[in-house]
Design a protein around this motif. Structure first.
Motif, PDB file in Angstrom:
ATOM      1  N   LEU A   1     -43.917  73.057  39.892  1.00 28.12           N
ATOM      2  CA  LEU A   1     -43.930  73.702  38.765  1.00 28.12           C
ATOM      3  C   LEU A   1     -45.459  73.528  37.884  1.00 28.12           C
ATOM      4  CD1 LEU A   1     -40.118  73.699  37.959  1.00 28.12           C
ATOM      5  CD2 LEU A   1     -41.632  75.832  38.886  1.00 28.12           C
TER       6      LEU A   1
ATOM      7  N   PRO B   1     -38.291  82.575  35.998  1.00 20.85           N
ATOM      8  CA  PRO B   1     -37.496  82.021  37.009  1.00 20.85           C
ATOM      9  C   PRO B   1     -37.999  82.575  38.368  1.00 20.85           C
ATOM     10  CG  PRO B   1     -36.047  83.138  35.507  1.00 20.85           C
ATOM     11  CD  PRO B   1     -37.448  83.477  35.078  1.00 20.85           C
ATOM     12  N   VAL B   2     -38.520  83.885  38.514  1.00 22.08           N
ATOM     13  CA  VAL B   2     -39.037  84.569  39.903  1.00 22.08           C
ATOM     14  C   VAL B   2     -40.218  83.741  40.030  1.00 22.08           C
ATOM     15  CG1 VAL B   2     -39.828  86.425  40.840  1.00 22.08           C
ATOM     16  CG2 VAL B   2     -38.202  86.840  38.980  1.00 22.08           C
ATOM     17  N   TRP B   3     -41.034  83.307  39.071  1.00 23.43           N
ATOM     18  CA  TRP B   3     -42.307  82.390  39.337  1.00 23.43           C
ATOM     19  C   TRP B   3     -41.826  81.134  39.926  1.00 23.43           C
ATOM     20  CZ3 TRP B   3     -43.206  77.921  36.319  1.00 23.43           C
ATOM     21  CH2 TRP B   3     -44.394  77.256  36.810  1.00 23.43           C
ATOM     22  N   ALA B   4     -40.713  80.660  39.233  1.00 28.91           N
ATOM     23  CA  ALA B   4     -40.312  79.211  39.655  1.00 28.91           C
ATOM     24  C   ALA B   4     -39.711  79.199  41.041  1.00 28.91           C
ATOM     25  CB  ALA B   4     -39.296  78.640  38.739  1.00 28.91           C
TER      26      ALA B   4
ATOM     27  N   ARG C   1     -42.471  75.704  46.454  1.00 31.16           N
ATOM     28  CA  ARG C   1     -41.390  75.805  45.774  1.00 31.16           C
ATOM     29  C   ARG C   1     -40.219  76.896  46.168  1.00 31.16           C
ATOM     30  NH1 ARG C   1     -45.118  76.849  41.349  1.00 31.16           N
ATOM     31  NH2 ARG C   1     -44.690  79.151  41.139  1.00 31.16           N
TER      32      ARG C   1
ATOM     33  N   PRO D   1     -38.969  85.214  29.839  1.00 25.96           N
ATOM     34  CA  PRO D   1     -37.765  84.793  30.456  1.00 25.96           C
ATOM     35  C   PRO D   1     -37.322  85.358  31.680  1.00 25.96           C
ATOM     36  CG  PRO D   1     -37.576  85.055  28.066  1.00 25.96           C
ATOM     37  CD  PRO D   1     -38.798  85.827  28.474  1.00 25.96           C
ATOM     38  N   GLN D   2     -37.396  86.399  31.829  1.00 27.26           N
ATOM     39  CA  GLN D   2     -37.285  87.179  33.085  1.00 27.26           C
ATOM     40  C   GLN D   2     -38.118  87.129  34.297  1.00 27.26           C
ATOM     41  OE1 GLN D   2     -37.073  91.283  31.865  1.00 27.26           O
ATOM     42  NE2 GLN D   2     -36.585  90.693  29.780  1.00 27.26           N
TER      43      GLN D   2
ATOM     44  N   VAL E   1     -40.229  78.323  28.991  1.00 27.13           N
ATOM     45  CA  VAL E   1     -38.753  79.251  29.109  1.00 27.13           C
ATOM     46  C   VAL E   1     -37.798  78.376  29.518  1.00 27.13           C
ATOM     47  CG1 VAL E   1     -37.736  80.935  30.691  1.00 27.13           C
ATOM     48  CG2 VAL E   1     -40.113  81.450  29.861  1.00 27.13           C
ATOM     49  N   PHE E   2     -37.886  77.108  30.343  1.00 28.18           N
ATOM     50  CA  PHE E   2     -36.962  76.397  31.000  1.00 28.18           C
ATOM     51  C   PHE E   2     -36.861  74.976  29.882  1.00 28.18           C
ATOM     52  CE2 PHE E   2     -39.358  77.748  34.673  1.00 28.18           C
ATOM     53  CZ  PHE E   2     -38.474  78.860  34.822  1.00 28.18           C
ATOM     54  N   ALA E   3     -37.425  75.071  29.055  1.00 26.78           N
ATOM     55  CA  ALA E   3     -37.350  73.751  28.098  1.00 26.78           C
ATOM     56  C   ALA E   3     -36.066  73.721  27.508  1.00 26.78           C
ATOM     57  CB  ALA E   3     -38.481  73.658  27.128  1.00 26.78           C
ATOM     58  N   ASN E   4     -35.342  72.876  27.309  1.00 27.51           N
ATOM     59  CA  ASN E   4     -34.130  72.601  27.026  1.00 27.51           C
ATOM     60  C   ASN E   4     -33.898  72.546  25.447  1.00 27.51           C
ATOM     61  OD1 ASN E   4     -32.814  72.302  29.366  1.00 27.51           O
ATOM     62  ND2 ASN E   4     -33.134  69.944  29.465  1.00 27.51           N
ATOM     63  N   GLU E   5     -34.959  71.918  24.727  1.00 31.12           N
ATOM     64  CA  GLU E   5     -34.964  71.757  23.450  1.00 31.12           C
ATOM     65  C   GLU E   5     -35.644  73.081  22.874  1.00 31.12           C
ATOM     66  OE1 GLU E   5     -36.406  69.107  25.453  1.00 31.12           O
ATOM     67  OE2 GLU E   5     -34.461  67.980  25.439  1.00 31.12           O
ATOM     68  N   ARG E   6     -35.306  74.159  22.970  1.00 29.83           N
ATOM     69  CA  ARG E   6     -36.128  75.456  22.597  1.00 29.83           C
ATOM     70  C   ARG E   6     -35.624  75.728  21.259  1.00 29.83           C
ATOM     71  NH1 ARG E   6     -36.092  80.171  26.395  1.00 29.83           N
ATOM     72  NH2 ARG E   6     -34.285  79.043  27.356  1.00 29.83           N
TER      73      ARG E   6
ATOM     74  N   PRO F   1     -31.843  88.942  35.287  1.00 28.14           N
ATOM     75  CA  PRO F   1     -30.958  90.020  34.751  1.00 28.14           C
ATOM     76  C   PRO F   1     -30.585  91.109  35.465  1.00 28.14           C
ATOM     77  CG  PRO F   1     -32.734  89.497  33.180  1.00 28.14           C
ATOM     78  CD  PRO F   1     -32.931  88.799  34.388  1.00 28.14           C
TER      79      PRO F   1
ATOM     80  N   PHE G   1     -31.328  75.051  36.118  1.00 25.90           N
ATOM     81  CA  PHE G   1     -31.875  75.102  34.762  1.00 25.90           C
ATOM     82  C   PHE G   1     -30.780  75.079  33.857  1.00 25.90           C
ATOM     83  CE2 PHE G   1     -35.285  77.381  36.681  1.00 25.90           C
ATOM     84  CZ  PHE G   1     -36.359  76.468  36.728  1.00 25.90           C
ATOM     85  N   GLN G   2     -30.765  74.295  32.809  1.00 32.48           N
ATOM     86  CA  GLN G   2     -29.699  74.362  31.642  1.00 32.48           C
ATOM     87  C   GLN G   2     -29.616  75.939  31.098  1.00 32.48           C
ATOM     88  OE1 GLN G   2     -30.744  72.050  28.173  1.00 32.48           O
ATOM     89  NE2 GLN G   2     -28.668  72.444  27.405  1.00 32.48           N
ATOM     90  N   GLN G   3     -30.576  76.567  31.281  1.00 36.32           N
ATOM     91  CA  GLN G   3     -30.332  78.004  30.445  1.00 36.32           C
ATOM     92  C   GLN G   3     -30.012  78.901  31.680  1.00 36.32           C
ATOM     93  OE1 GLN G   3     -30.432  78.294  27.522  1.00 36.32           O
ATOM     94  NE2 GLN G   3     -31.616  76.320  26.720  1.00 36.32           N
TER      95      GLN G   3
ATOM     96  N   VAL H   1     -49.389  77.949  32.583  1.00 37.04           N
ATOM     97  CA  VAL H   1     -48.018  77.259  33.275  1.00 37.04           C
ATOM     98  C   VAL H   1     -47.098  76.781  32.175  1.00 37.04           C
ATOM     99  CG1 VAL H   1     -47.082  75.565  34.641  1.00 37.04           C
ATOM    100  CG2 VAL H   1     -49.145  76.829  35.614  1.00 37.04           C
TER     101      VAL H   1
ATOM    102  N   ASN I   1     -31.306  80.909  33.812  1.00 39.48           N
ATOM    103  CA  ASN I   1     -32.486  81.758  34.212  1.00 39.48           C
ATOM    104  C   ASN I   1     -32.016  82.507  35.530  1.00 39.48           C
ATOM    105  OD1 ASN I   1     -33.939  78.892  33.031  1.00 39.48           O
ATOM    106  ND2 ASN I   1     -34.552  80.938  32.229  1.00 39.48           N
TER     107      ASN I   1
ATOM    108  N   LEU J   1     -43.009  77.316  31.715  1.00 40.56           N
ATOM    109  CA  LEU J   1     -42.327  75.962  31.647  1.00 40.56           C
ATOM    110  C   LEU J   1     -41.426  76.090  30.549  1.00 40.56           C
ATOM    111  CD1 LEU J   1     -44.432  73.375  33.436  1.00 40.56           C
ATOM    112  CD2 LEU J   1     -42.338  74.462  34.252  1.00 40.56           C
TER     113      LEU J   1
END
Lengths: 218, 798
Positions: free
Chosen positions: A55, B697-700, A82, B693-694, B793-798, A97, A90-92, B787, A94, B791
Motif C-alpha cells: 500500500l 478501500p477499492v484502491w487498497a 494487492r 473513504p469510499q 483513511v485507514f489510520a486508526n488514530e483519526r 457502501p 481494517f479497524q474502520q 498515497v 472500509n 492511507l
C-alpha cells in the motif's frame, strides 16, 4: 519464506524536516504463520503493515514477497499484488457502501479473477452473515461489518492477510468472537497473518509477537 | 462568546477554501446573470419612459388624424378658438449623414406641465427656444447634430435618437410647414366644449393608455429575458444549495460541541444566519459587478433586437441604476436564504446529544425521494392541465415553470432507475461497482445534474424556437422577395423615366408606393402595389377570402398584415378606413415577420388617386439580373450601382437583422450552459473531498489511482449523457410551449415547429464536453492523490 523484510526505513515530512518512522526494520513471515505487531501510537506499526501490503513504499531496504522485491514494482505492479496476494482487514471496516454484503465479499475475489461462489457462500455461513447477505454496510452493526471485511479479505484466497486493529472498534465479547472466527478461517486457508494491535489479548493469540519502538523492533 | 463562536464558524471556511469559493462563485454567477438581465430591462424601460415622458404618451389623451400622416395647423387654431386646451406636436424622421433621428416639435407655452424640458433648463431662455431654435437631445444624439445651425442642448432625459424642439423649428427641419402630427389634450378642459367631431371632423381623440405603446409591445420580450435570468439564477442556486447543505452537514459536530460548551442555540443560529447574510452580500456585490459587465456586453444587441422587432429606441450605454443593483443584492440574499433555510432548520431541531456524524448516508438514502417524486408528478400534471386550457400569457409562464421544475425534480429518480438497471445487467466486477458507485454518488450530483438538465433543455427549446422562426422567416422572405432585383434610392423625378425604360426593355416592373400614416389608429404604412399574377403566385396569406388579389387589383378591397389587424381588432370582412373617408373591406391578412408597424396594401391606381403627389420609392423588376440592370440604368440614367440591389443581397440583409435579433438569446444560452458546467465542476470537487473513504478501500484492493480517475471521468460523462437524453424531450416540450402557447398569447400568431437533429447532436456533444471538462480536474486530482492521503483513511488514530 513468503515475506522477508530487510532493513526497511521510512520517514515522513514534518514541520522541522523528515520524521523517521521506521529506522531499519527486519522481519520475516511464512505461510501458515501468525504474527502480532505491537507498539505505542506513532511507533510505525501501521506504516510497516502498509509497506508489506504494497500500500505504501519504503524509503530504503528490501521487502521480498515470495522472493520478489515489492520495492521494485511500479504502481500497477503493486496494485496487482494487492489484488491477488494480499487481504487487508481494517479497524474502520472500509466496506464499499454502494455494494451489499455479498457483493462486498465477492468484490476483491472478482477483481483477482478468483471468484468462488461456493467459497463465498461458505464464508457467509460460517461468519453468520446469511440473514444480512443483501443488506448494505450502513444497515449492519460494527461486528457484522467486521465479519464482512474478514470474509472479503479471505474470499480472494490471499497468501498474506494483514489486519489493522481488527477488533479495535468492537466490544469485548464481539471482539473475542470475531477474532476466533478470523483465526480459524485463516488457519483453514494456510495464509500468513500479520495483525497490528494494541491489545495484549489479541497479540497473545498469535504465533509470534513483535514490538516496535521508535521505528525499530524491540 | 460571540467572537469565539464566529471564529469557530469561520475556521470551517478557512479549512475548506474550496467550499467558500463554490459558495461565493455559485451565488455570484447566479446574481450576475439575474442582475445583468435586470440591468438590460431597467435600461430599456428607462428609454421607453423617457420617450413616453417626452411625447406625453400614456399620460395625456391625444388627438390624432383619422387617416394620413398629419393635418393642417388651422385645425389646431380652430380647436383653440373653440376652447379646447390642446397643444400641438409635429414629429418625423430627419435624415442625417449617419442615419436618421426622430424630431419632435412641441409648443412650450401650451404643453401640459413638466412635459417640455425647457422649464427645467435654467440657462435656456424661452424666447431663444421659440425664435432661434434650440434642440434638446441626449449626449449621443447631440453629437450627431453638430452640423445643424440650431443650438444643441444636452438633456439626458430625452429619449435616444430623439430631438426635441419648438414646433415651428421642427416644421422647418422636417419641411412640413403648416402641418401638425397630433395634439396633446390637457387634463383640465373648460365646460361646454363643442364636440371634437364638430370642430375637427378629420381628427379623433385617443385616451391615455397609462403606459407607452412600445412598453406594452416589448413586455413579452422583457418577460422572456427575465425568464432566462430566473432560469440562470435557479441554476446558480442549485450550486449554492448543494454547498450550503454540505457545509452545514460537516459542521454538525462543531455545532454540537459549541452547544455542549454552553453556547445558546438561539445565539448560534443567529450567528450562522449572520454569517450567511455577510457571505451572500459579498457574493451579491461580485455578482452585480459581473452582471454589469454582462449587461454592457449584451445591451447593444438587445437594443438592435428591440429596434428590429418593435421599432423601440433603447440607449446603447449602460447606467448604474439603483433599481437593478439593489435587486441583484436582494436576490443574492434571498437565494442564499432559500438555499440555507432548510439546513438552518435542521440544525435548529438537532438535539444537543445527536450524533455528530455527518448525515451523508441519510442524504444518500434519499429519504425525501418519495416526496420529491410526488411533487414532480403534481407539477408535471399541472403543466399538462394549463397547457390544455387557454389561460393567458402569465399562465403560460406558470406552465413553463411547472414543466421545468417538475422535470428537474423527476430527473434523479429517472437517472437512479436507469443506473439500477445498469447495475442489474452489469457482468464485470468493475462495471458492477461502477454502476453501484454511480448510484451512490447520484444524490450528491443531483443538483448539478438538474442544473445541467435545465440549461440544456433551455438550449434545445430556445434554439428550436429560433430555428423554427428562422425557417418560417426564410420561407416568408422567399414569398415576399420574388423580384429578381430592386431599384431604390434614386431621384424621385427620375422614377417615371426609369420605369418607362424598364417596361420598354420588356421587364415586368412592380412599383411600390408607400406613405406613413395611421390606419384604424395604429401607426402604419399604406402601400400601393401593381397587383398582377406575380403577387398571386408568390404571396401566401394567413387568412384570405376568395379572389382576394383580384378584388385588391380592382381597387375594391385592401389586404393588411397581422400586426395591423390584430392591434386594430380587425379580421376578414371588416372595413378599413384608408383615408379621405374611403372604407374598403379587408379581404386578406398576411404574415409580416419582423415588421414593427402595421401595413396595408391597395392597388396602385387607388393609391395614386389618394396620394397623387407620391411617386414610387422603389421598383421590383422581374426577369432582369441585377448585374445587367446596373449596367443599363447606369449608362442610361447615371443611376449608381448601389441603387440596384439583387434579391439575394436583400435576403442576406434581412437575415442579418434576424440573426442579430437572437444574438442575446444565444449568448444567454451559452452562459447558462457554462454555469451548469461550473455546477458540475463544483459538485465533483466537493464530492471528491468527501469521497476518499469510499475510494481508498477499492484502491487498497488493487485498482490504481489512474483507473479510479478514469472511472470517475467516465461516470461524469455517463451522467451527463443520461441527463442530455432526458433534456431533449424536455427541451422539445419547452419549444412547443414557446411556439404554440407563449407565442400565441404574446403575439397572437403561432409558428410551425421544426426539428433540428444535427443541432441537438451538436449540443449533446457540447454538453458532454462541458461535463468532461468539469470532471477532468477532479479526475486529475484523483490520479495524483498522495498515497499518504489514501492511507490516512485507514489510520486508526483519526
Amino acid at each position: 519464506m513468503l515475506l522477508d523484510v530487510r532493513n526497511v526505513t521510512k520517514s515522513f515530512a514534518g514541520a522541522d524536516g523528515p520524521v523517521p518512522v521506521l529506522a531499519g526494520v527486519d522481519m520475516a513471515l511464512d505461510l501458515g504463520q501468525t504474527l502480532s505487531l505491537q507498539g505505542e501510537s506513532g511507533s510505525g506499526k501501521s506504516t510497516l503493515m502498509h509497506i508489506v501490503g504494497a500500500l505504501d513504499t519504503a524509503d530504503s531496504g528490501e521487502i521480498l514477497f515470495d522472493g520478489r522485491d515489492i520495492a521494485a514494482l511500479d504502481e500497477a505492479g503493486r496494485a496487482a499484488l494487492r489484488r491477488s496476494e494480499v487481504g487487508v482487514i481494517f479497524q474502520q471496516f472500509n466496506l464499499i457502501p454502494s455494494l451489499d454484503v455479498t457483493e462486498n465479499i465477492r468484490f476483491q475475489a472478482r477483481l483477482a479473477g478468483r471468484e468462488d461462489p461456493a467459497g463465498v457462500a461458505h464464508l457467509i455461513e460460517v461468519l453468520g452473515l446469511g440473514p444480512h447477505a443483501r443488506k448494505y454496510p450502513e444497515q449492519l452493526s460494527g461486528g457484522q461489518q467486521q465479519r464482512v471485511a474478514i470474509a472479503r479479505a479471505l474470499a480472494v484466497r490471499p497468501r498474506l492477510i494483514l489486519a489493522d486493529e481488527p477488533t479495535g472498534n468492537l466490544d469485548e465479547a464481539t471482539a473475542a468472537e470475531v477474532l476466533a472466527q478470523m483465526l480459524a478461517l485463516v488457519a483453514d486457508t494456510g495464509a500468513a497473518l500479520m495483525v497490528v494491535t494494541h491489545s495484549p489479548a489479541v497479540a497473545a493469540r498469535m504465533d509470534r509477537q513483535l514490538h516496535l519502538r521508535a521505528g525499530r523492533l524491540a | 462568546m460571540t467572537r469565539a463562536c464566529l471564529q469557530a464558524l469561520w475556521s470551517h471556511w478557512r479549512r475548506n477554501p474550496l467550499q467558500l469559493f463554490t459558495f461565493l462563485a455559485g451565488l455570484a454567477l447566479a446574481t450576475a446573470l439575474w442582475s445583468g438581465v435586470q440591468a438590460i430591462n431597467a435600461e430599456a424601460r428607462a428609454s421607453y419612459d423617457a420617450a413616453a415622458t417626452t411625447l406625453g404618451e400614456g399620460r395625456f389623451d391625444q388627438v390624432l388624424p383619422k387617416a394620413g400622416e398629419g393635418f393642417a395647423q388651422e385645425v389646431y387654431v380652430d380647436l383653440r378658438r373653440a376652447g379646447w386646451q390642446v397643444s400641438p406636436v409635429v414629429e418625423g424622421r430627419l435624415r442625417l449623414d449617419d442615419g436618421a433621428v426622430r424630431v419632435i416639435g412641441l409648443d412650450p407655452l401650451t404643453t401640459p406641465g413638466a412635459l417640455s424640458p425647457v422649464a427645467g433648463t435654467r440657462d435656456i431662455d424661452l424666447s431663444g427656444f421659440l425664435t432661434v431654435g434650440v434642440l434638446f437631445a441626449d449626449v449621443a444624439t447631440a453629437a450627431r447634430l453638430a452640423d445643424l445651425p440650431q443650438e444643441v442642448v444636452v438633456d439626458a432625459s430625452v429619449a435616444p435618437d430623439t430631438v426635441l424642439t419648438d414646433v415651428g423649428v421642427a416644421q422647418r427641419l422636417l419641411e412640413r410647414p403648416g402641418t401638425l402630427s397630433r395634439l396633446i389634450v390637457a387634463p383640465e378642459q373648460p365646460m361646454g366644449l363643442l364636440p371634437l367631431a364638430d370642430v375637427a371632423p378629420g381628427l379623433m381623440r385617443v385616451a391615455a393608455q397609462g403606459s407607452s405603446d412600445v412598453g406594452q409591445l416589448t413586455d413579452s420580450f422583457h418577460l422572456n429575458l427575465t425568464a432566462f435570468g430566473l432560469l440562470s439564477f435557479a441554476v446558480g442556486i442549485f450550486i449554492v444549495h448543494g454547498t450550503i447543505g454540505l457545509v452545514f452537514e460537516q459542521r454538525r459536530g462543531m455545532v454540537r460541541t459549541l452547544r455542549t460548551l454552553g453556547v445558546p442555540l438561539r445565539r448560534l443560529m443567529g450567528l450562522m444566519a449572520a454569517e450567511l447574510l455577510a457571505l451572500s452580500l459579498v457574493a451579491g456585490m461580485i455578482g452585480v459587478v459581473l452582471g454589469y459587465i454582462v449587461a454592457a456586453l449584451l445591451l447593444p444587441d438587445v437594443a438592435a433586437t428591440l429596434e428590429g422587432l418593435y421599432g423601440a429606441q433603447v440607449a446603447g450605454g449602460l447606467q448604474l441604476r439603483p433599481v437593478w443593483w439593489l435587486s441583484g443584492l436582494g436576490i443574492a440574499v434571498l437565494g442564499a436564504g432559500l438555499a440555507g433555510a432548510g439546513a438552518l432548520w435542521r440544525i435548529a431541531r438537532m438535539p444537543i446529544l445527536a450524533s455528530a456524524r455527518p448525515r451523508a448516508w441519510a442524504m444518500v438514502a434519499g429519504r425525501g425521494r418519495q416526496v420529491q417524486g410526488a411533487v414532480a408528478v403534481v407539477l408535471l400534471a399541472l403543466a399538462a392541465v394549463i397547457g390544455a386550457l387557454d389561460l393567458g400569457l402569465l399562465a403560460s409562464f406558470v406552465l413553463l415553470g411547472c414543466l421545468m421544475i417538475g422535470a428537474a425534480l423527476a430527473l434523479p429518480l429517472i437517472v437512479g432507475a436507469v443506473l439500477a438497471l445498469g447495475q442489474a445487467r452489469a457482468r464485470g466486477v468493475i462495471s458492477g461497482w461502477f454502476w453501484a458507485d454511480t448510484r451512490q454518488q447520484l444524490p450528491g450530483l443531483s443538483l448539478a445534474l438538474m442544473a445541467l438538465l435545465l440549461a440544456m433543455a433551455a438550449n434545445v427549446g430556445v434554439s428550436t424556437m429560433v430555428s423554427s422562426f428562422r425557417l418560417t422567416f426564410v420561407d416568408f422572405l422567399d414569398q415576399r422577395l420574388f423580384a429578381d432585383a430592386y431599384v431604390r434610392g434614386i431621384d424621385r423625378d427620375q422614377m417615371p423615366g426609369v420605369e418607362a425604360y424598364l417596361i420598354a426593355q420588356g421587364y415586368d416592373v412592380l412599383p411600390l408606393l408607400s406613405v406613413d400614416t395611421r390606419l384604424a389608429g395604429v401607426p402604419s404604412e399604406l402601400m400601393g402595389a401593381r397587383v398582377g399574377p406575380a403577387y398571386a403566385r408568390n404571396w401566401s396569406f394567413v387568412d384570405a377570402g376568395p379572389d382576394a388579389w383580384a378584388q385588391v387589383a380592382a381597387g375594391e378591397a385592401v389586404i393588411a398584415n397581422e400586426q395591423l389587424v390584430r392591434r386594430a381588432g380587425l379580421w376578414l370582412g371588416d372595413a378599413l378606413d384608408i383615408g379621405d373617408g374611403l372604407r374598403l373591406p379587408l379581404v386578406g391578412v398576411y404574415g409580416d415577420y419582423g415588421n414593427p408597424v402595421g401595413q396595408a396594401i391597395v392597388a396602385e391606381t387607388l393609391f395614386t388617386s389618394l396620394f397623387p403627389e407620391e411617386a414610387p420609392r422603389q421598383f421590383g423588376v422581374l426577369g432582369a439580373p441585377a448585374e445587367d440592370l446596373r449596367a443599363d440604368l447606369g449608362a442610361e440614367f447615371g443611376v449608381p450601382s448601389s441603387s440596384v440591389v439583387d434579391q439575394a443581397a436583400v435576403k442576406a440583409f434581412s437575415l442579418g437583422i434576424f440573426e442579430r435579433t437572437f444574438t442575446v438569446t444565444a449568448a444567454l444560452n451559452v452562459l447558462t450552459l457554462a454555469v451548469a458546467g461550473f455546477a458540475i465542476l463544483m459538485s465533483l470537487l466537493t464530492l471528491s473531498a468527501i469521497r476518499l473513504p469510499q475510494l481508498a478501500p477499492v484502491w487498497a484492493m488493487g485498482l490504481t489511482r489512474g483507473t479510479l480517475a478514469r472511472i470517475d471521468l467516465l461516470r461524469a460523462l455517463v451522467l451527463a449523457a443520461l441527463t442530455a437524453v432526458l433534456a431533449l424531450p424536455l427541451g422539445l416540450a419547452l419549444a412547443w410551449v414557446l411556439l404554440a402557447v407563449v407565442n400565441v398569447q404574446a403575439f397572437g400568431w403561432r409558428l410551425p415547429m421544426y426539428l433540428f437533429p444535427l443541432d441537438y447532436a451538436r449540443l449533446g456533444v457540447l454538453t458532454l464536453a462541458a461535463a468532461g471538462l468539469a470532471a477532468l480536474w477532479p479526475a486529475f486530482r484523483m490520479a495524483r492523490t498522495p498515497v499518504s492521503q489514501l492511507l490516512g483513511v485507514f489510520a486508526n488514530e483519526r
